[in-house]
Design a protein around this motif. Structure first.
Motif, mmCIF file in Angstrom:
data_model
loop_
_atom_site.group_PDB
_atom_site.id
_atom_site.type_symbol
_atom_site.label_atom_id
_atom_site.label_comp_id
_atom_site.label_asym_id
_atom_site.label_seq_id
_atom_site.Cartn_x
_atom_site.Cartn_y
_atom_site.Cartn_z
ATOM 1 N N TRP A 55 0.824 -1.319 -0.086
ATOM 2 C CA TRP A 55 -0.193 0.073 0.040
ATOM 3 C C TRP A 55 0.881 1.082 0.013
ATOM 4 C CZ3 TRP A 55 1.297 -2.702 4.363
ATOM 5 C CH2 TRP A 55 1.589 -1.860 5.658
ATOM 6 N N GLU A 56 0.189 2.319 -0.192
ATOM 7 C CA GLU A 56 0.967 3.762 -0.322
ATOM 8 C C GLU A 56 0.033 4.556 0.769
ATOM 9 O OE1 GLU A 56 1.850 7.249 -3.629
ATOM 10 O OE2 GLU A 56 2.294 5.236 -4.465
ATOM 11 N N GLN A 57 1.062 5.487 1.252
ATOM 12 C CA GLN A 57 0.410 6.272 2.143
ATOM 13 C C GLN A 57 1.280 7.707 2.285
ATOM 14 O OE1 GLN A 57 -0.127 4.722 6.115
ATOM 15 N NE2 GLN A 57 -0.242 6.901 7.100
ATOM 16 N N ASP A 58 0.635 8.719 1.735
ATOM 17 C CA ASP A 58 1.320 10.112 1.677
ATOM 18 C C ASP A 58 2.625 10.083 0.867
ATOM 19 O OD1 ASP A 58 -0.574 11.128 3.247
ATOM 20 O OD2 ASP A 58 0.382 10.754 5.128
ATOM 21 N N GLY A 59 2.638 9.151 -0.236
ATOM 22 C CA GLY A 59 3.692 9.014 -1.032
ATOM 23 C C GLY A 59 4.903 7.842 -0.358
ATOM 24 N N LEU A 60 4.580 7.264 0.763
ATOM 25 C CA LEU A 60 5.511 6.355 1.295
ATOM 26 C C LEU A 60 4.834 4.915 0.762
ATOM 27 C CD1 LEU A 60 5.745 7.614 4.947
ATOM 28 C CD2 LEU A 60 7.379 7.813 3.045
ATOM 29 N N SER A 67 11.006 7.284 -1.590
ATOM 30 C CA SER A 67 11.360 8.018 -2.706
ATOM 31 C C SER A 67 10.245 8.950 -3.302
ATOM 32 C CB SER A 67 11.868 7.248 -3.877
ATOM 33 O OG SER A 67 11.267 6.284 -4.307
ATOM 34 N N ARG A 68 9.040 8.282 -3.163
ATOM 35 C CA ARG A 68 8.077 9.170 -3.938
ATOM 36 C C ARG A 68 7.412 10.043 -2.591
ATOM 37 N NH1 ARG A 68 5.116 4.594 -7.551
ATOM 38 N NH2 ARG A 68 7.092 4.151 -8.961
ATOM 39 N N SER A 69 7.682 10.150 -1.533
ATOM 40 C CA SER A 69 7.010 11.079 -0.596
ATOM 41 C C SER A 69 7.493 12.428 -0.949
ATOM 42 C CB SER A 69 7.271 10.869 0.862
ATOM 43 O OG SER A 69 8.631 10.900 1.108
ATOM 44 N N PRO A 70 6.790 13.555 -0.381
ATOM 45 C CA PRO A 70 7.016 14.864 -0.659
ATOM 46 C C PRO A 70 8.522 15.187 0.019
ATOM 47 C CG PRO A 70 4.791 14.841 0.065
ATOM 48 C CD PRO A 70 5.416 13.405 0.262
ATOM 49 N N ARG A 71 8.942 14.465 0.918
ATOM 50 C CA ARG A 71 10.243 15.082 1.475
ATOM 51 C C ARG A 71 11.280 13.838 1.269
ATOM 52 N NH1 ARG A 71 9.958 14.287 7.115
ATOM 53 N NH2 ARG A 71 12.151 15.229 7.096
ATOM 54 N N VAL A 126 11.620 11.053 2.798
ATOM 55 C CA VAL A 126 12.208 10.437 3.662
ATOM 56 C C VAL A 126 11.056 9.931 4.650
ATOM 57 C CG1 VAL A 126 14.282 11.616 3.777
ATOM 58 C CG2 VAL A 126 12.396 12.404 5.391
ATOM 59 N N VAL A 127 11.045 8.937 5.278
ATOM 60 C CA VAL A 127 10.159 8.544 6.464
ATOM 61 C C VAL A 127 10.877 8.389 7.825
ATOM 62 C CG1 VAL A 127 10.902 6.069 6.191
ATOM 63 C CG2 VAL A 127 8.802 6.515 7.242
ATOM 64 N N GLY A 128 10.256 9.348 8.744
ATOM 65 C CA GLY A 128 10.687 9.547 10.205
ATOM 66 C C GLY A 128 10.513 8.243 10.982
ATOM 67 N N LEU A 129 11.257 7.950 11.916
ATOM 68 C CA LEU A 129 11.395 6.892 12.873
ATOM 69 C C LEU A 129 9.968 6.977 13.558
ATOM 70 C CD1 LEU A 129 12.693 4.491 14.378
ATOM 71 C CD2 LEU A 129 13.297 6.091 15.950
ATOM 72 N N SER A 130 9.475 7.994 13.827
ATOM 73 C CA SER A 130 8.227 7.902 14.548
ATOM 74 C C SER A 130 7.190 7.692 13.727
ATOM 75 C CB SER A 130 7.916 9.166 15.188
ATOM 76 O OG SER A 130 7.801 10.285 14.254
ATOM 77 N N THR A 131 6.932 7.941 12.492
ATOM 78 C CA THR A 131 6.152 7.533 11.431
ATOM 79 C C THR A 131 6.107 6.093 11.260
ATOM 80 O OG1 THR A 131 6.177 9.625 10.343
ATOM 81 C CG2 THR A 131 5.183 7.886 9.374
#
Length: 423
Positions: free
Chosen positions: A124-129, A246-250, A252-257
């Motif tokens: 699945w994809e969530q906010d570009g992640l 790579s497709r998320s706006p930033r 990156v994915v944060g540890l907390s996310t």
């Protein structure tokens, strides 16, 4: 030489024009490296307009062929000119580099044959992640213990007489302030950030060396660690979560996310984690002096804390590989609360995470084994540092939280943590 890059459905092609000699070997190597760090494990080099290949070029081809093969990828040479083809044949490497490219993302036939029937992964994809969840052992869970007294660290009263002995068998995961040794006295003056996973342990000695030490299970030798305080758990991991930012706006994915996403999916209020990922930036702290040497002085008091701990003042270790072990709870119980800290803005949960940092190497994609992923990190390069990951959420000066670009996260529900008996 001219280098043109093309991307197509999981495959990266570099079209080369000119002489692949010592003058251009590093540039071609950098182009391949950039493709790998962007997540491509299928890299094609079109040689239709390459009229010369030197030994320097051959070394580049061999280096990245081995690197990509190790993670289930491939480096292929397409359409070599007659002169270059002859050089590849005489060098004995034509067979491994020339041939039709496999479909992007297709596993090797031998790997497919060796893999037992499994539950198909959920994507699945969530906010570009992008996420891919693999079920390993759906009923698995870990049983955890709390070791020592964190309050004693804050008070400067930690003592080696209250250390806890851990035998680092393959089913053990742990984080804490530890040192190698069969007795807690053997670690005196060296206790620092430590993590244990897959029969291996990495520890940051506080004896002034500033060089992480490690031990791995070899034959009948099993590493032994002494913890002044920390968390440990035993059992199997139930799931593997692959993530790509790579497709998320930033990007990156944060540890907390990442932790928040896992905690939403586990049927328990807490979970244990092992993460191997490409870092976009780490935020945390490292002890400079062993906490058993405080003589009653709090290492957290200001301004003395500057002599006892080092904190990241900016995001560190970008584009390196990190091995992380940790625990998180949605609603911490009174017993475990002193062991846990804020993770970041992506979740209200609290956690305790330690990270060992290694030089960059590409990570295998898809469903991978934990032990087989951890072992190459320790067998090919020494860890550069070990730190306790922390969220720096100060309004103006804060540098945020630890972020990743892509990686693998093994997790499992965790039974309520209980205090370990005094050893």
């Amino acid at each position: 030489m001219e280098i043109t890059s093309l991307n197509e459905e999981g495959r990266h092609e570099l079209q080369l024009l000119g002489r692949f000699d010592a003058n251009w070997a590093d540039r071609v190597g950098q182009a391949i490296e950039m493709a790998i760090q962007s997540g491509y494990h299928q890299v094609d080099l079109e040689f239709a307009r390459v009229d010369y290949l030197s030994s320097a070029g051959i070394r580049v081809l061999l280096k990245y062929h081995k690197q990509l093969k190790a993670v289930g990828g491939a480096l292929k040479v397409l359409q070599p000119t007659p002169g270059v083809l002859e050089v590849l044949q005489l060098s004995g490497i034509a067979g491994m580099l020339i041939g039709p490219s496999e479909p992007a993302g297709a596993p090797a036939a031998a790997a497919i044959a060796a893999t037992p029937a499994t539950i198909p992964p959920r994507q699945w994809e969530q906010d570009g992640l992008e996420f891919e969840l693999h079920t390993l052992a759906p009923e698995a869970e870990l049983s955890g213990l709390l070791h020592g007294q964190p309050d004693a660290f804050a008070e400067g009263t930690l003592s080696v007489s209250r250390g806890h002995h851990l035998r680092c068998e393959p089913d053990l995961v742990s984080v804490g302030l530890g040192a190698f040794g069969r007795t807690s006295e053997e670690g005196s003056g060296r206790y620092g950030e430590t993590l244990v996973v897959a029969g291996a342990a990495v520890s940051m000695p506080t004896d002034g060396s500033s060089v992480p030490d490690y031990q791995v299970t070899e034959g009948k030798h099993v590493p032994e660690v002494q913890l002044l305080y920390g968390i440990s758990a035993r059992g199997d991991f139930s799931h593997l979560l692959r993530f790509e930012a790579s497709r998320s706006p930033r990007g990156v994915v944060g540890l907390s996310t990442l932790v928040g996403s896992v905690l939403e999916s586990v049927p328990a209020p807490s979970a244990a984690f092992v993460i191997v990922a490409e870092a976009a930036g780490l935020v945390g702290g490292t002890l400079l002096r062993s906490p058993d040497q405080t003589a009653g002085q709090s290492p957290l008091a200001f301004p003395e804390v500057r002599d006892w701990m080092s904190f990241t003042t900016e995001r560190a270790n970008e584009r390196q590989v990190v091995l992380i072990v940790g625990f998180a709870e949605k609603s911490p119980q009174p017993e475990s609360l002193p062991f846990l800290r804020r993770i970041g803005p992506g979740t209200p949960a609290l956690g305790h995470f330690h990270a060992a940092v290694f030089p960059y190497r590409p990570l295998p994609k898809g469903r991978v084994d934990l032990a087989e992923t951890v072992a190459p990190l320790l067998n090919t390069a020494a860890a550069e540092t070990v730190m306790h990951l922390l969220a720096d959420e100060r309004e103006f000066e804060g540098v945020g939280e630890t972020d990743f670009m892509r990686g693998a996260c093994w997790f499992s529900p965790l039974r309520p943590l209980v205090n370990a008996p005094q050893s």
